[in-house]
Design a protein around this motif. Structure first.
Motif, PDB file in Angstrom:
ATOM      1  N   GLN A  34      46.863  48.736  34.112  1.00 41.91           N
ATOM      2  CA  GLN A  34      47.510  47.679  34.821  1.00 41.91           C
ATOM      3  C   GLN A  34      48.037  47.866  36.010  1.00 41.91           C
ATOM      4  O   GLN A  34      47.808  46.996  37.127  1.00 41.91           O
ATOM      5  N   GLU A  35      48.600  48.933  36.149  1.00 39.54           N
ATOM      6  CA  GLU A  35      49.268  49.320  37.419  1.00 39.54           C
ATOM      7  C   GLU A  35      48.138  49.665  38.520  1.00 39.54           C
ATOM      8  O   GLU A  35      48.419  49.354  39.569  1.00 39.54           O
ATOM      9  N   ILE A  36      47.337  50.294  38.190  1.00 40.14           N
ATOM     10  CA  ILE A  36      46.296  50.690  38.949  1.00 40.14           C
ATOM     11  C   ILE A  36      45.479  49.370  39.482  1.00 40.14           C
ATOM     12  O   ILE A  36      45.227  49.185  40.730  1.00 40.14           O
ATOM     13  N   SER A  37      45.314  48.350  38.601  1.00 33.91           N
ATOM     14  CA  SER A  37      44.738  47.332  39.080  1.00 33.91           C
ATOM     15  C   SER A  37      45.427  46.637  39.930  1.00 33.91           C
ATOM     16  O   SER A  37      45.055  45.870  41.012  1.00 33.91           O
ATOM     17  N   GLN A  38      46.778  46.624  39.868  1.00 32.74           N
ATOM     18  CA  GLN A  38      47.743  45.795  40.724  1.00 32.74           C
ATOM     19  C   GLN A  38      47.520  46.410  41.947  1.00 32.74           C
ATOM     20  O   GLN A  38      47.748  45.733  43.160  1.00 32.74           O
ATOM     21  N   LEU A  39      47.609  47.927  42.003  1.00 36.30           N
ATOM     22  CA  LEU A  39      47.907  48.668  43.388  1.00 36.30           C
ATOM     23  C   LEU A  39      46.376  48.381  44.139  1.00 36.30           C
ATOM     24  O   LEU A  39      46.399  48.045  45.333  1.00 36.30           O
ATOM     25  N   GLN A  40      45.263  48.224  43.343  1.00 29.43           N
ATOM     26  CA  GLN A  40      43.955  48.059  44.061  1.00 29.43           C
ATOM     27  C   GLN A  40      43.921  46.509  44.463  1.00 29.43           C
ATOM     28  O   GLN A  40      43.402  46.473  45.803  1.00 29.43           O
ATOM     29  N   LEU A  41      44.626  45.573  43.992  1.00 31.11           N
ATOM     30  CA  LEU A  41      44.492  44.150  44.382  1.00 31.11           C
ATOM     31  C   LEU A  41      45.415  44.315  45.880  1.00 31.11           C
ATOM     32  O   LEU A  41      45.061  43.520  46.448  1.00 31.11           O
ATOM     33  N   GLU A  42      46.665  44.605  45.481  1.00 29.58           N
ATOM     34  CA  GLU A  42      47.523  44.833  46.825  1.00 29.58           C
ATOM     35  C   GLU A  42      46.844  45.317  48.160  1.00 29.58           C
ATOM     36  O   GLU A  42      47.031  45.258  49.143  1.00 29.58           O
ATOM     37  N   SER A  43      46.052  46.481  47.721  1.00 31.17           N
ATOM     38  CA  SER A  43      45.126  47.183  48.815  1.00 31.17           C
ATOM     39  C   SER A  43      44.220  46.476  49.461  1.00 31.17           C
ATOM     40  O   SER A  43      43.968  46.770  50.553  1.00 31.17           O
ATOM     41  N   ALA A  44      43.764  45.161  48.685  1.00 32.12           N
ATOM     42  CA  ALA A  44      42.728  44.485  49.423  1.00 32.12           C
ATOM     43  C   ALA A  44      43.343  43.186  50.326  1.00 32.12           C
ATOM     44  O   ALA A  44      42.776  42.602  50.885  1.00 32.12           O
ATOM     45  N   GLY A  45      44.740  43.254  50.279  1.00 29.63           N
ATOM     46  CA  GLY A  45      45.450  42.301  51.084  1.00 29.63           C
ATOM     47  C   GLY A  45      44.697  40.828  50.751  1.00 29.63           C
ATOM     48  O   GLY A  45      44.426  40.744  49.671  1.00 29.63           O
ATOM     49  N   PRO A  46      44.770  39.998  51.705  1.00 29.72           N
ATOM     50  CA  PRO A  46      44.306  38.609  51.606  1.00 29.72           C
ATOM     51  C   PRO A  46      42.761  38.500  50.877  1.00 29.72           C
ATOM     52  O   PRO A  46      42.507  37.572  50.062  1.00 29.72           O
ATOM     53  N   THR A  47      41.899  39.527  51.222  1.00 27.62           N
ATOM     54  CA  THR A  47      40.542  39.243  50.752  1.00 27.62           C
ATOM     55  C   THR A  47      40.469  39.476  49.442  1.00 27.62           C
ATOM     56  O   THR A  47      39.707  39.115  48.708  1.00 27.62           O
ATOM     57  N   GLY A  48      41.855  40.001  48.579  1.00 26.80           N
ATOM     58  CA  GLY A  48      41.801  40.187  47.137  1.00 26.80           C
ATOM     59  C   GLY A  48      42.071  38.786  46.317  1.00 26.80           C
ATOM     60  O   GLY A  48      42.036  38.721  45.381  1.00 26.80           O
ATOM     61  N   LEU A  49      42.380  37.825  47.255  1.00 24.14           N
ATOM     62  CA  LEU A  49      42.712  36.632  46.545  1.00 24.14           C
ATOM     63  C   LEU A  49      41.482  35.686  46.103  1.00 24.14           C
ATOM     64  O   LEU A  49      41.735  34.695  45.487  1.00 24.14           O
ATOM     65  N   ALA A  50      40.380  35.962  46.577  1.00 19.21           N
ATOM     66  CA  ALA A  50      39.200  35.469  46.384  1.00 19.21           C
ATOM     67  C   ALA A  50      38.933  35.232  45.049  1.00 19.21           C
ATOM     68  O   ALA A  50      39.138  36.157  44.165  1.00 19.21           O
ATOM     69  N   PHE A  51      38.445  34.039  44.334  1.00 17.37           N
ATOM     70  CA  PHE A  51      38.173  33.945  43.023  1.00 17.37           C
ATOM     71  C   PHE A  51      36.516  33.259  43.188  1.00 17.37           C
ATOM     72  O   PHE A  51      36.377  32.143  43.377  1.00 17.37           O
ATOM     73  N   ASP A  52      35.674  33.921  42.633  1.00 24.02           N
ATOM     74  CA  ASP A  52      34.108  33.924  42.931  1.00 24.02           C
ATOM     75  C   ASP A  52      33.379  34.035  41.747  1.00 24.02           C
ATOM     76  O   ASP A  52      32.647  34.959  41.674  1.00 24.02           O
ATOM     77  N   PRO A  53      33.506  33.141  40.766  1.00 22.15           N
ATOM     78  CA  PRO A  53      32.844  33.202  39.468  1.00 22.15           C
ATOM     79  C   PRO A  53      31.336  33.187  39.819  1.00 22.15           C
ATOM     80  O   PRO A  53      30.461  34.062  39.012  1.00 22.15           O
ATOM     81  N   ALA A  54      30.726  32.480  40.600  1.00 25.03           N
ATOM     82  CA  ALA A  54      29.201  32.849  40.899  1.00 25.03           C
ATOM     83  C   ALA A  54      28.628  34.161  41.219  1.00 25.03           C
ATOM     84  O   ALA A  54      27.820  34.846  41.033  1.00 25.03           O
ATOM     85  N   LEU A  75      38.338  41.770  42.422  1.00 21.20           N
ATOM     86  CA  LEU A  75      39.586  42.405  42.135  1.00 21.20           C
ATOM     87  C   LEU A  75      40.838  41.379  41.521  1.00 21.20           C
ATOM     88  O   LEU A  75      41.450  41.810  40.398  1.00 21.20           O
ATOM     89  N   ALA A  76      40.706  40.211  41.822  1.00 22.75           N
ATOM     90  CA  ALA A  76      41.824  39.217  41.266  1.00 22.75           C
ATOM     91  C   ALA A  76      41.362  38.882  39.755  1.00 22.75           C
ATOM     92  O   ALA A  76      42.062  38.952  38.907  1.00 22.75           O
ATOM     93  N   ALA A  77      40.025  38.647  39.691  1.00 22.40           N
ATOM     94  CA  ALA A  77      39.703  38.374  38.334  1.00 22.40           C
ATOM     95  C   ALA A  77      39.922  39.711  37.410  1.00 22.40           C
ATOM     96  O   ALA A  77      40.250  39.475  36.196  1.00 22.40           O
ATOM     97  N   HIS A  78      39.673  40.785  38.013  1.00 17.68           N
ATOM     98  CA  HIS A  78      39.781  42.003  37.262  1.00 17.68           C
ATOM     99  C   HIS A  78      41.265  42.350  36.878  1.00 17.68           C
ATOM    100  O   HIS A  78      41.710  42.640  35.518  1.00 17.68           O
ATOM    101  N   TYR A  79      41.986  42.002  37.808  1.00 18.13           N
ATOM    102  CA  TYR A  79      43.503  42.172  37.546  1.00 18.13           C
ATOM    103  C   TYR A  79      44.110  41.192  36.395  1.00 18.13           C
ATOM    104  O   TYR A  79      44.692  41.484  35.705  1.00 18.13           O
ATOM    105  N   PHE A  80      43.699  39.905  36.580  1.00 22.44           N
ATOM    106  CA  PHE A  80      43.908  38.914  35.485  1.00 22.44           C
ATOM    107  C   PHE A  80      43.348  39.322  34.169  1.00 22.44           C
ATOM    108  O   PHE A  80      44.178  39.291  33.146  1.00 22.44           O
TER     109      PHE A  80
END
Ligand code: FAD
Length: 397
Positions: A327-347, A366-371
């Motif tokens: 979980q911690e690694i996924s959180q750091l990955q998400l943070e490393s992406a900055g705003p581009t990590g916020l995308a939610f893109d099921p398609a 990254l966000a879907a993976h984090y959640f």
């Protein structure tokens, strides 16, 4: 980590790497690398490739198709498996049910089910949890009443992972209401095509269909499908959970994801400098790396001690640490992406579009993976409950 590899270990590693290079279909590893959703046929295809090679069930005894690898070879295998971005195997049959069959089933049951698991003839799912029976699993209510040479099963299971694909479900059922709750539970194998079974999807935040509710209404199950003795299922259930918790530690995956994190953070810029050099971020990466090294040493020590064949409360320790690290690694990955990590893109995750909407295919999942990874401290028995197990069984509190 500075492990002492012998020459034969290095030869084995080269053999494993060559196998992945030559046999792992690129479209499958690409999907895993991009964190896109895998389909049933993807998993079965890869399973059959491994089965053909004789490498699908390293932990099984040799007579049933196990590889006979040493603890070190299995460690190398798991590491290379993750690094190759190979899809996960059909774990419910291979790693959870199979040990129970090997330990407690009749010879006839072993001869029937084990080869079918090996060849991916049956996709298994796990019917433990119920709406009122998660951590308090012994309060389960799904009933199995014996009528001649059949049980009649009624009740509901929930959170059944990939049950929509399953041919078979291994279930904990209540066969007696007398005495302590744990003593009235049995371990039953049920064909998912039996009339009276309904599977209803639970769609998760990332719009994925990963978990289900399963309803049993007057379902007729042959008594021949009972594993071990009636009302002794709690013993088999706990044995299985020990295997589940060890697997969830996912050390190989975390090592791979740590590399991905460092690569990402070396490329990302903060005030013109690599994010990986930003002191606070670098300290968090170092912390998680140290935790991971310590976990690996602990796991290797347990395996070397032969603890694997009689997994006890140590599995809870591996589960807690392994899941927190993932979980911690996924959180750091998400943070490393900055705003581009916020995308939610099921398609994009489903493969319906080739590229992500925000133009950064690496960051998009990254966000879907984090959640999605929030589940790992819950399933297989929540980490809070594992801490109780450790305090009681290891610390004697
Ligand atoms: C994505 C996902 C997939 C799953 N897949 C499967 C599957 O395939 N098959 C299956 O059978 N089950 C599956 N599960 C169920 C999983 O095993 C349960 O969710 C888990 O055992 C926790 O039970 P619960 O959800 O009922 O939570 P509860 O038991 O209601 O717990 C709620 C909270 O209370 C805490 N808590 C409860 N009791 C104690 C205690 N004694 N001490 C301290 N804290 C406590 C818990 O830690 C948790 O934080 C899955 C769950 C998830 C989320």
């Amino acid at each position: 980590m500075d492990l002492e590899y012998k020459e034969e270990d290095l030869r084995f590693r080269a053999e494993v790497q060559a196998f992945f290079r030559e046999n792992l279909p690129k479209e499958l590893s690409d999907k895993v690398r991009a964190r896109r959703h895998l389909k049933r046929e993807d998993a079965v295809r890869w399973h059959k490739i491994l089965a053909k090679k004789g490498w699908i069930a390293p932990g099984w005894p040799r007579q049933y198709g196990g590889t006979g690898w040493s603890a070190m070879q299995r460690h190398i295998w798991a590491e290379e498996y993750a690094l190759a971005y190979a899809p996960p195997t059909l774990s419910f049959g291979l790693n959870l049910l199979a040990p129970v069959l090997l330990g407690f089933a009749s010879e006839e049951q072993k001869q029937h089910y084990l080869p079918r698991i090996y060849d991916a003839e049956d996709w298994w799912c796990q019917g433990y949890s119920e709406p009122g029976a998660g951590s308090d699993l012994a309060s389960l209510k799904t009933r199995a009443v014996r009528q001649g040479d059949h049980y009649i099963v009624d009740g509901q299971k929930t959170w059944t992972t990939l049950g929509q694909h399953a041919d078979m479900i291994f279930c904990l059922v209540r066969t007696s209401a007398q005495g302590p709750r744990q003593q009235g539970i049995s371990f039953l194998l049920i064909d998912m095509k039996t009339p009276g079974i309904t599977v209803r999807p639970i769609i998760t935040l990332d719009e994925a269909h990963e978990v289900n509710e399963v309803f049993f209404d007057n379902v007729k199950v042959p008594v021949a499908n009972l594993i071990g003795e009636e009302n002794k299922g709690w013993t088999y259930a706990k044995y299985l959970l020990g295997h589940e918790r060890t697997g969830i530690a996912a050390i190989g995956n975390s090592k791979r994801e740590l590399k991905v994190l460092k690569r990402r953070a070396a490329k990302a810029r903060v005030d013109g400098k690599p994010l990986l050099q930003e002191p606070q971020f670098a300290a968090r990466v170092a912390d998680v790396e140290i935790e991971l090294m310590a976990l690996e040493m602990t796991a290797l020590g347990l395996v070397a001690d032969g603890a694997r064949s009689k997994i006890g409360p140590e599995a809870s320790l591996l589960k807690i640490e392994g899941t927190q690290i993932s979980q911690e690694i996924s959180q750091l990955q998400l943070e490393s992406a900055g705003p581009t990590g916020l995308a939610f893109d099921p398609a994009y995750l489903d493969g319906r579009t080739e590229h992500a909407v925000n133009g950064d295919d690496d960051a998009a999942p990254l966000a879907a993976h984090y959640f999605n990874l929030r589940k790992i401290t819950i399933f297989g028995g929540s980490n809070e409950v594992q801490r109780n197990v450790i305090s009681k069984m290891i610390l004697g509190l």
